[in-house]
Design a protein around this motif. Structure first.
Motif, short mmCIF file in Angstrom:
data_model
loop_
_atom_site.label_atom_id
_atom_site.label_comp_id
_atom_site.label_asym_id
_atom_site.label_seq_id
_atom_site.Cartn_x
_atom_site.Cartn_y
_atom_site.Cartn_z
N THR A 105 48.45 30.39 -47.92
CA THR A 105 48.66 31.21 -46.73
C THR A 105 47.44 32.08 -46.46
N PRO A 106 47.19 32.42 -45.19
CA PRO A 106 46.00 33.23 -44.88
C PRO A 106 46.19 34.69 -45.29
N VAL A 107 45.08 35.33 -45.62
CA VAL A 107 45.09 36.78 -45.87
C VAL A 107 45.07 37.46 -44.51
N THR A 108 46.21 37.95 -44.07
CA THR A 108 46.32 38.60 -42.77
C THR A 108 46.36 40.11 -42.93
N ALA A 110 48.53 42.01 -41.66
CA ALA A 110 49.93 42.39 -41.91
C ALA A 110 50.27 42.27 -43.39
N ALA A 111 49.79 41.19 -44.03
CA ALA A 111 50.06 41.01 -45.46
C ALA A 111 49.38 42.08 -46.29
N VAL A 112 48.14 42.43 -45.93
CA VAL A 112 47.41 43.46 -46.66
C VAL A 112 48.07 44.81 -46.48
N ALA A 113 48.45 45.13 -45.23
CA ALA A 113 49.10 46.41 -44.97
C ALA A 113 50.40 46.53 -45.75
N ALA A 114 51.17 45.44 -45.81
CA ALA A 114 52.44 45.47 -46.55
C ALA A 114 52.20 45.71 -48.04
N ALA A 115 51.17 45.06 -48.60
CA ALA A 115 50.85 45.25 -50.03
C ALA A 115 50.45 46.70 -50.30
N LEU A 116 49.66 47.29 -49.41
CA LEU A 116 49.23 48.67 -49.59
C LEU A 116 50.39 49.65 -49.39
N GLN A 117 51.28 49.34 -48.46
CA GLN A 117 52.46 50.19 -48.27
C GLN A 117 53.30 50.22 -49.54
N THR A 118 53.44 49.07 -50.18
CA THR A 118 54.18 49.01 -51.44
C THR A 118 53.44 49.78 -52.53
N ALA A 141 42.05 43.88 -38.85
CA ALA A 141 41.73 44.97 -39.76
C ALA A 141 43.00 45.69 -40.19
N VAL A 142 42.86 46.53 -41.19
CA VAL A 142 43.94 47.40 -41.64
C VAL A 142 43.53 48.83 -41.33
N ARG A 143 44.42 49.56 -40.67
CA ARG A 143 44.14 50.94 -40.31
C ARG A 143 44.94 51.87 -41.21
N VAL A 144 44.26 52.87 -41.75
CA VAL A 144 44.90 53.88 -42.59
C VAL A 144 44.71 55.23 -41.92
N LEU A 165 48.29 41.23 -53.04
CA LEU A 165 49.00 40.01 -53.40
C LEU A 165 49.62 39.40 -52.15
N ALA A 166 49.85 38.10 -52.18
CA ALA A 166 50.45 37.38 -51.06
C ALA A 166 51.90 37.82 -50.86
N PRO A 167 52.42 37.70 -49.64
CA PRO A 167 53.84 38.02 -49.42
C PRO A 167 54.78 37.27 -50.35
N SER A 168 54.40 36.06 -50.76
CA SER A 168 55.26 35.28 -51.65
C SER A 168 55.34 35.86 -53.06
N SER A 169 54.51 36.87 -53.37
CA SER A 169 54.54 37.50 -54.68
C SER A 169 55.72 38.46 -54.84
#
Length: 516
Positions: A105-108, A110-118, A141-144, A165-169
């Motif tokens: 799966t691509p590194v999007t 949305a996936a990066v933002a979700a990992a950082l939110q966690t 991009a990811v905005r903080v 990590l990927a969403p599937s993690s």
């Protein structure tokens, strides 16, 4: 108007493409016998980035948004560049184009933002202490967004607890159920707590690893690790005890690599304890330690005797102006007498009918710690102090901090796990202390100084702030420095190219080649 803070994305993409082409064209040799065998002392008890201790960044399975070189300079990671608005409240991290996770799966964004939110929800991690208002996808991009300026944010996003990590993690409750990263190696087999097999990730955009298969094994006993290195069962071996390391150096059959780390072995003191709350008592404990003798006899490295908290490998924080910590038993006895402690008929200290008896907790993951604990026990006995040493799990020190039962803890603290040491110090010595920082102690001036430095409001005053912080810690000793730290690895003659990372972020396996 955004301020550009790193290399432009186009330039980074070009460099990545060139590196990939170089890797594809390189001639490599596949060892016919087995994968690269790495042996270390670290067991894997958790898949969660916040508690796995950088295990998967060391193995180059997972990446962080921001990386750092071996000198601590920030480098592009999954983010090719980052920018901040003039007010310092909004940061934008542009992602590397066409990066993909190991599940395809691509590194999007949305996936990066979700990992950082966690990651932000994990108590005790550097990101959990940053004044973040929101983390969101913003195009590619990811905005903080921050509630107040925090200049070291990019350095925090290089900390291993923020690995992406990927969403599937993740399970439905955001528990990490598997480790699907985006680094040059992917996991082929994982059996907790001791075994991980890796294979090179075909879609990796950078330089292709010359060694395509790696096997990691955790081995608890230092003597066993030394024997595995000697017998050829291990190609790269970490966590040697000083005696075995000296023997292997003298044999000349293996290569020993070492690097001085921004890490200090220290005594964490419960400064809220009825005995240890007295600054003079803490100073006496420090004076009892013959650091030079311990470093020479036990670590086989006299240069590692810690005269202050910050080692020379942290040049911005190491201060020549502070009076060095010294061994002085007579001065220690005077301080203890001033605090009301007197020797009984057996030479042991007592006050108001109670003995000076405290317990030190440590652990064997770093083999030098139990040895040093025994030496400290002997030196304190010379003062009439009974030190009970308990060797257990490393988790017992933070647990003892949390429940208030810890009296003394002996461990090693790397002040550059976040490449900007300011972040670790602000957490360790903030108003509430920290698991591996102060306990029952706070200095408002120090806290204010660290907060001002982190705000970025006085860039001209950073060096003066570092000096002031070092002086307060040297005076009050909420943690007592024992020794600085040199990390070593034993390497078989089958392998070339190992360079140790002083930040302990990566084992740099992609740089290794089989000996031709």
């Amino acid at each position: 108007m955004w301020r550009k803070l790193s290399a432009a994305g186009a330039s980074v993409a070009a460099l990545l493409l060139l590196a990939a082409c170089a890797g594809e064209g390189a001639t490599t040799r596949t060892d016919p016998d087995r994968p690269l065998k790495v042996v270390g002392q670290f067991e894997l008890h958790s898949l969660d980035p916040s508690t796995s201790g950088g295990f998967f960044t060391r193995l180059q399975v997972a990446e962080t948004l921001v990386d750092a070189d071996i000198n601590g300079a920030l480098q592009p990671g999954l983010a090719s560049r980052w920018d901040v608005d003039p007010g310092g409240l909004s940061w934008r991290f542009s992602l590397r184009k066409d990066a993909s996770f190991h599940d395809g799966t691509p590194v999007t964004a949305a996936a990066v933002a979700a990992a950082l939110q966690t990651a932000k929800t994990k108590a005790g991690t550097p990101l959990s202490e940053v004044p973040v208002k929101a983390i969101a996808a913003d195009g590619g991009a990811v905005r903080v967004d921050l509630a107040k300026p925090f200049a070291p944010l990019p350095a925090v996003l290089a900390h291993t607890s923020t690995q992406i990590l990927a969403p599937s993690s993740y399970g439905a409750d955001r528990t990490v159920t598997s480790v699907v990263g985006s680094g040059p190696y992917r996991i082929k087999r994982l059996e907790q707590p001791a075994d991980v097999d890796l294979v090179a990730f075909d879609e990796w955009q950078g330089k292709k690893p010359a060694i395509t298969e790696v096997s990691y094994q955790a081995v608890g006993r230092a003597e066993s690790r030394a024997l595995m290195a000697e017998s050829g069962q291990s190609d790269v071996t970490f966590g040697m005890d000083p005696t075995s390391l000296q023997r292997l150096k003298q044999s000349g059959k293996l290569t020993v690599k070492d690097v001085t780390l921004p890490r200090t072995i220290l005594l964490k003191v419960n400064a809220g304890h009825p005995i240890l709350k007295d600054r003079g008592v803490r100073q006496a404990l420090s004076m009892a330690l013959d650091r030079e003798s311990m470093a020479t006899a036990l670590l086989r490295d006299p240069e590692m005797a810690a005269t202050q908290l910050f080692p020379p490998s942290l040049p911005e924080w190491h201060q020549d102006s502070v009076a060095p910590l010294q061994h002085d038993l007579e001065a220690a006895k005077e301080l203890l007498a001033k605090a009301g402690w007197q020797a009984d008929g057996d030479g042991m200290l007592e006050r108001d009918g109670k003995k000076f008896s405290v317990t030190l907790r440590t652990f064997p993951d770093r083999p030098e710690l139990p040895i040093l604990a025994t030496a400290i026990q002997a030196k304190l006995k010379e003062l009439g102090i009974t030190l009970n040493v308990k060797v257990g799990n490393s988790s017992e020190i933070p647990a003892g901090h949390q429940d208030g039962s810890l009296e003394l803890g002996l461990y090693a603290r790397n002040y550059a796990l976040v490449p900007d040491a300011l972040v670790t110090l602000a957490g360790d010595f903030g108003a509430d202390g920290a698991d591996y920082g102060a306990m029952g102690w706070n200095d408002p001036t120090l806290t204010s100084t660290l907060n001002t430095m982190a705000s970025g409001s006085d860039p001209e005053g950073l060096q003066e702030g570092r000096r002031h912080v070092a002086e307060i810690l040297q005076r009050d000793l909420p943690v007592i420095p024992v020794a600085w730290y040199r990390q070593s690895a034993v390497v078989s003659k089958r392998v070339d190219g190992l360079e140790l990372d002083p930040l302990e972020r990566s084992w740099r396996l992609t740089e290794l080649t089989w000996t031709k």
